[in-house]
Write an enzyme that holds these catalytic residues in place. Structure first.
Site, PDB file in Angstrom:
ATOM      1  N   ARG A  41       0.667  -1.366   0.066  1.00  0.00           N
ATOM      2  CA  ARG A  41       0.040   0.002   0.028  1.00  0.00           C
ATOM      3  C   ARG A  41       0.851   1.343  -0.018  1.00  0.00           C
ATOM      4  O   ARG A  41       2.065   0.996   0.074  1.00  0.00           O
ATOM      5  CB  ARG A  41      -0.875   0.022   1.167  1.00  0.00           C
ATOM      6  CG  ARG A  41      -0.246  -0.076   2.581  1.00  0.00           C
ATOM      7  CD  ARG A  41      -0.996   0.156   3.597  1.00  0.00           C
ATOM      8  NE  ARG A  41      -0.803   1.130   4.827  1.00  0.00           N
ATOM      9  CZ  ARG A  41      -1.420   1.534   5.737  1.00  0.00           C
ATOM     10  NH1 ARG A  41      -2.603   0.924   6.095  1.00  0.00           N
ATOM     11  NH2 ARG A  41      -0.815   2.334   6.554  1.00  0.00           N
ATOM     12  N   ASP A  82       9.085  -9.869   7.201  1.00  0.00           N
ATOM     13  CA  ASP A  82       9.215  -8.720   8.148  1.00  0.00           C
ATOM     14  C   ASP A  82      10.499  -8.310   8.224  1.00  0.00           C
ATOM     15  O   ASP A  82      11.647  -9.063   8.537  1.00  0.00           O
ATOM     16  CB  ASP A  82       8.937  -9.305   9.580  1.00  0.00           C
ATOM     17  CG  ASP A  82       8.986  -8.211  10.743  1.00  0.00           C
ATOM     18  OD1 ASP A  82       9.723  -7.213  10.564  1.00  0.00           O
ATOM     19  OD2 ASP A  82       8.257  -8.254  11.706  1.00  0.00           O
ATOM     20  N   ASN A  89      11.495   0.959   1.573  1.00  0.00           N
ATOM     21  CA  ASN A  89      10.323   2.047   1.694  1.00  0.00           C
ATOM     22  C   ASN A  89       9.676   1.506   3.149  1.00  0.00           C
ATOM     23  O   ASN A  89       8.955   2.330   3.813  1.00  0.00           O
ATOM     24  CB  ASN A  89       9.430   1.707   0.708  1.00  0.00           C
ATOM     25  CG  ASN A  89       7.915   2.336   0.976  1.00  0.00           C
ATOM     26  OD1 ASN A  89       7.508   3.680   0.902  1.00  0.00           O
ATOM     27  ND2 ASN A  89       7.039   1.297   1.330  1.00  0.00           N
ATOM     28  N   SER A  96      12.899  10.902   5.802  1.00  0.00           N
ATOM     29  CA  SER A  96      11.888  11.856   5.906  1.00  0.00           C
ATOM     30  C   SER A  96      12.380  13.155   6.260  1.00  0.00           C
ATOM     31  O   SER A  96      13.437  13.406   6.931  1.00  0.00           O
ATOM     32  CB  SER A  96      10.891  11.331   6.951  1.00  0.00           C
ATOM     33  OG  SER A  96      10.211  12.463   7.497  1.00  0.00           O
ATOM     34  N   TYR A 114      10.526   7.767  15.710  1.00  0.00           N
ATOM     35  CA  TYR A 114      10.279   7.836  14.278  1.00  0.00           C
ATOM     36  C   TYR A 114      11.261   8.811  13.719  1.00  0.00           C
ATOM     37  O   TYR A 114      12.085   8.577  12.857  1.00  0.00           O
ATOM     38  CB  TYR A 114       8.960   8.281  14.037  1.00  0.00           C
ATOM     39  CG  TYR A 114       8.680   8.283  12.491  1.00  0.00           C
ATOM     40  CD1 TYR A 114       8.459   7.193  11.469  1.00  0.00           C
ATOM     41  CD2 TYR A 114       8.700   9.579  11.757  1.00  0.00           C
ATOM     42  CE1 TYR A 114       8.234   7.435  10.166  1.00  0.00           C
ATOM     43  CE2 TYR A 114       8.424   9.688  10.353  1.00  0.00           C
ATOM     44  CZ  TYR A 114       8.281   8.781   9.622  1.00  0.00           C
ATOM     45  OH  TYR A 114       8.132   8.603   8.229  1.00  0.00           O
ATOM     46  N   ALA A 126      14.116  10.020  14.895  1.00  0.00           N
ATOM     47  CA  ALA A 126      15.616   9.528  15.213  1.00  0.00           C
ATOM     48  C   ALA A 126      15.868   8.374  14.047  1.00  0.00           C
ATOM     49  O   ALA A 126      16.935   8.292  13.812  1.00  0.00           O
ATOM     50  CB  ALA A 126      15.691   8.876  16.757  1.00  0.00           C
ATOM     51  N   LYS A 148      14.484   8.283  11.195  1.00  0.00           N
ATOM     52  CA  LYS A 148      14.846   8.942   9.987  1.00  0.00           C
ATOM     53  C   LYS A 148      15.967   9.630   9.801  1.00  0.00           C
ATOM     54  O   LYS A 148      16.527   9.580   8.850  1.00  0.00           O
ATOM     55  CB  LYS A 148      13.533   9.548   9.607  1.00  0.00           C
ATOM     56  CG  LYS A 148      12.139   8.719   9.373  1.00  0.00           C
ATOM     57  CD  LYS A 148      12.255   7.830   8.206  1.00  0.00           C
ATOM     58  CE  LYS A 148      11.156   7.199   8.085  1.00  0.00           C
ATOM     59  NZ  LYS A 148      11.264   6.026   7.039  1.00  0.00           N
TER      60      LYS A 148
HETATM   61  P1  NAD Z   1       2.109   2.975   4.895  1.00  0.00           P
HETATM   62  O1  NAD Z   1       1.843   3.015   6.326  1.00  0.00           O
HETATM   63  O2  NAD Z   1       1.062   3.344   3.748  1.00  0.00           O
HETATM   64  O3  NAD Z   1       3.071   2.018   4.296  1.00  0.00           O
HETATM   65  C1  NAD Z   1       4.148   1.486   5.078  1.00  0.00           C
HETATM   66  C2  NAD Z   1       4.317   0.009   4.491  1.00  0.00           C
HETATM   67  O4  NAD Z   1       5.274  -0.418   5.163  1.00  0.00           O
HETATM   68  C3  NAD Z   1       2.892  -0.850   4.848  1.00  0.00           C
HETATM   69  O5  NAD Z   1       2.686  -1.449   3.992  1.00  0.00           O
HETATM   70  C4  NAD Z   1       3.366  -1.699   6.049  1.00  0.00           C
HETATM   71  O6  NAD Z   1       2.737  -2.977   6.216  1.00  0.00           O
HETATM   72  C5  NAD Z   1       5.117  -1.814   5.596  1.00  0.00           C
HETATM   73  N1  NAD Z   1       5.649  -2.286   6.876  1.00  0.00           N
HETATM   74  C6  NAD Z   1       5.886  -1.871   8.065  1.00  0.00           C
HETATM   75  N2  NAD Z   1       6.468  -2.437   8.796  1.00  0.00           N
HETATM   76  C7  NAD Z   1       7.247  -3.419   8.116  1.00  0.00           C
HETATM   77  C8  NAD Z   1       7.973  -4.684   8.350  1.00  0.00           C
HETATM   78  N3  NAD Z   1       8.508  -4.703   9.607  1.00  0.00           N
HETATM   79  N4  NAD Z   1       8.316  -5.335   7.321  1.00  0.00           N
HETATM   80  C9  NAD Z   1       7.708  -5.287   6.085  1.00  0.00           C
HETATM   81  N5  NAD Z   1       6.745  -4.066   5.793  1.00  0.00           N
HETATM   82  C10 NAD Z   1       6.566  -3.540   6.960  1.00  0.00           C
HETATM   83  O7  NAD Z   1       2.905   4.442   4.745  1.00  0.00           O
HETATM   84  P2  NAD Z   1       3.686   5.378   3.577  1.00  0.00           P
HETATM   85  O8  NAD Z   1       3.400   6.634   3.828  1.00  0.00           O
HETATM   86  O9  NAD Z   1       3.352   4.712   2.516  1.00  0.00           O
HETATM   87  O10 NAD Z   1       5.068   5.131   4.007  1.00  0.00           O
HETATM   88  C11 NAD Z   1       6.138   4.512   3.288  1.00  0.00           C
HETATM   89  C12 NAD Z   1       7.578   5.128   3.628  1.00  0.00           C
HETATM   90  O11 NAD Z   1       7.557   6.523   3.475  1.00  0.00           O
HETATM   91  C13 NAD Z   1       7.743   4.988   5.003  1.00  0.00           C
HETATM   92  O12 NAD Z   1       8.934   4.431   5.505  1.00  0.00           O
HETATM   93  C14 NAD Z   1       7.420   6.437   5.822  1.00  0.00           C
HETATM   94  O13 NAD Z   1       7.983   6.516   6.992  1.00  0.00           O
HETATM   95  C15 NAD Z   1       8.052   7.162   4.857  1.00  0.00           C
HETATM   96  N6  NAD Z   1       7.329   8.538   4.876  1.00  0.00           N
HETATM   97  C16 NAD Z   1       5.957   8.639   4.754  1.00  0.00           C
HETATM   98  C17 NAD Z   1       5.511  10.009   4.799  1.00  0.00           C
HETATM   99  C18 NAD Z   1       3.944  10.384   4.663  1.00  0.00           C
HETATM  100  O14 NAD Z   1       3.530  11.449   4.993  1.00  0.00           O
HETATM  101  N7  NAD Z   1       3.138   9.356   4.661  1.00  0.00           N
HETATM  102  C19 NAD Z   1       6.471  10.978   4.930  1.00  0.00           C
HETATM  103  C20 NAD Z   1       7.563  10.830   4.971  1.00  0.00           C
HETATM  104  C21 NAD Z   1       8.416   9.295   5.038  1.00  0.00           C
END
Ligand code: NAD
Length: 248
Positions: free
Chosen positions: A15, A63, A90, A142, A156, A158, A160
Site C-alpha cells: 500500500r 518482516d 520503503n 523523511s 520515528y 530519530a 529517519k
Molecule cells: P504506509 O503505512 O501506507 O506504508 C508502510 C508500509 O510498510 C505498509 O505496507 C506496512 O505494512 C509496511 N511495513 C511496516 N513494517 C514492516 C515490516 N516490519 N516489514 C515489512 N513491511 C513493513 O505508509 P507510507 O506513507 O506509504 O510510508 C512509506 C515510507 O515513507 C515509510 O518509510 C514512511 O516512514 C515514509 N514517509 C512517509 C511520509 C508520509 O507522510 N506518509 C512522509 C515521509 C516519509
C-alpha cells in the site's frame, strides 16, 4: 525510463508510497517483488495488478526487522532471478504517542523496522549487487529526520535521521558499483497519517509552499529517477521532496 529485465525489491509495498513505486517500476518493464509483513490480501491484489504490466513479478511475505525473514527473502529472489538490481527500502512505521507515554518497546519496534530493517535488506541484497558489479539502493527517510520534528514521534524522527547517516555509510561500503541514496519526503497523502487530527494536518499543509501534501506517485517519480541511469553520478545523497515545507 527503461527498467526492462531489472529485478526490483520494494519493501512494504502492499500500500501507500511503496505500492506506487512498485506500479511505476512494473510499468517500465521491471520484474518487481512486492514485500509485505501481514496484509496478504492487499499484497496479492497489487501483485495481480503489476503482473498485468509484467508477468515476471512476485510477492514475498517478510518482516524486514527480522534477519531470518530478510535472508530468506533475498535467497528466494536470487533463486528465481539470479540477481537483484534495485532495492527500495520503503517499509516504515510510526507510533504516535506523547513523550511520557512512550516506552522502550515503542523505540525498539520503530528502530527495528525503520532503521535496522534498512541495514538488513541492504546487507543481504548488497552482497549480490557487489558480486554483479551493479546496483541501486534507495532509502526512504523523511524531513522528520532533518528539521521538521514532531514531538509525538521522537523515535520515528530519530530512525529517519539514522537512515540519512546509514545511507552515506552504505554508499561508502558498496562503492564504486552500487549507488546508495535517500529520499526525504515531507507530508505524503497515505494511510500512515490517518490517525492524525484533520486540524493538525490542515495546519501542516499550510506550511508548504505548494499548499498541499504530496501524492505517493510524486515520491515514486523521484525514486525511479534515482534508480535510473540518468542519476548515475548521484551517490550518498539525500533528496528532499517536501513541497517547500522548509521555506514555506
Ligand atoms: P504506509 O503505512 O501506507 O506504508 C508502510 C508500509 O510498510 C505498509 O505496507 C506496512 O505494512 C509496511 N511495513 C511496516 N513494517 C514492516 C515490516 N516490519 N516489514 C515489512 N513491511 C513493513 O505508509 P507510507 O506513507 O506509504 O510510508 C512509506 C515510507 O515513507 C515509510 O518509510 C514512511 O516512514 C515514509 N514517509 C512517509 C511520509 C508520509 O507522510 N506518509 C512522509 C515521509 C516519509
Amino acid at each position: 525510463m527503461n527498467f526492462q529485465n531489472k529485478v526490483v525489491l520494494v519493501t512494504g509495498s502492499s500500500r501507500g508510497i511503496g505500492r506506487s513505486i512498485a506500479v511505476k517500476f512494473a510499468k517500465e518493464g521491471a520484474n518487481v517483488i512486492i514485500n509485505y509483513r501481514s496484509n496478504e490480501n492487499e499484497a496479492k491484489a497489487i501483485t495481480e495488478i503489476i503482473s498485468s504490466y509484467n508477468n515476471n513479478c512476485m510477492c514475498i511475505k517478510a518482516d524486514v526487522s527480522k534477519e531470518q525473514d530478510v535472508k530468506k527473502m533475498i535467497d528466494t529472489i536470487i533463486e528465481k532471478y539470479g540477481h537483484i538490481d534495485i532495492l527500495v527500502n520503503n517499509a516504515g512505521i510510526a507510533i504516535d504517542t506523547d513523550f511520557q507515554n512512550r516506552h522502550v518497546k515503542d523505540w525498539q519496534e520503530t528502530l527495528n523496522t525503520n532503521l535496522i530493517g534498512v541495514f538488513l535488506t541492504s546487507k543481504y541484497a548488497g552482497k549480490y549487487m557487489l558480486e554483479n558489479k551493479y546496483g541501486k539502493i534507495i532509502n526512504i527517510s523523511s524531513t522528520n529526520g532533518i528539521d521538521t520534528l514532531y514531538p509525538y514521534s521522537i523515535d520515528y524522527d530519530a530512525s529517519k535521521a539514522g537512515i540519512i547517516n546509514l545511507t552515506k555509510n552504505l554508499a561508502i561500503q558498496f562503492a564504486p558499483y552500487v549507488n546508495v541514496n535517500a529520499v526525504a519526503p515531507g507530508w505524503v497523502d497515505t494511510g500512515m497519517n490517518d490517525e492524525l487530527s484533520k486540524s493538525y494536518l490542515k495546519a501542516e499543509m499550510e506550511k508548504t509552499l505548494l499548499k498541499r501534501f504530496a501524492e505517493p506517485e510524486e515520491i515514486a517519480d523521484v525514486i525511479l529517477f534515482l534508480a535510473s541511469d540518468k542519476a548515475r553520478y548521484i551517490d550518498g545523497e539525500i533528496i528532499r521532496v517536501d513541497g517547500g515545507i522548509k521555506i514555506g
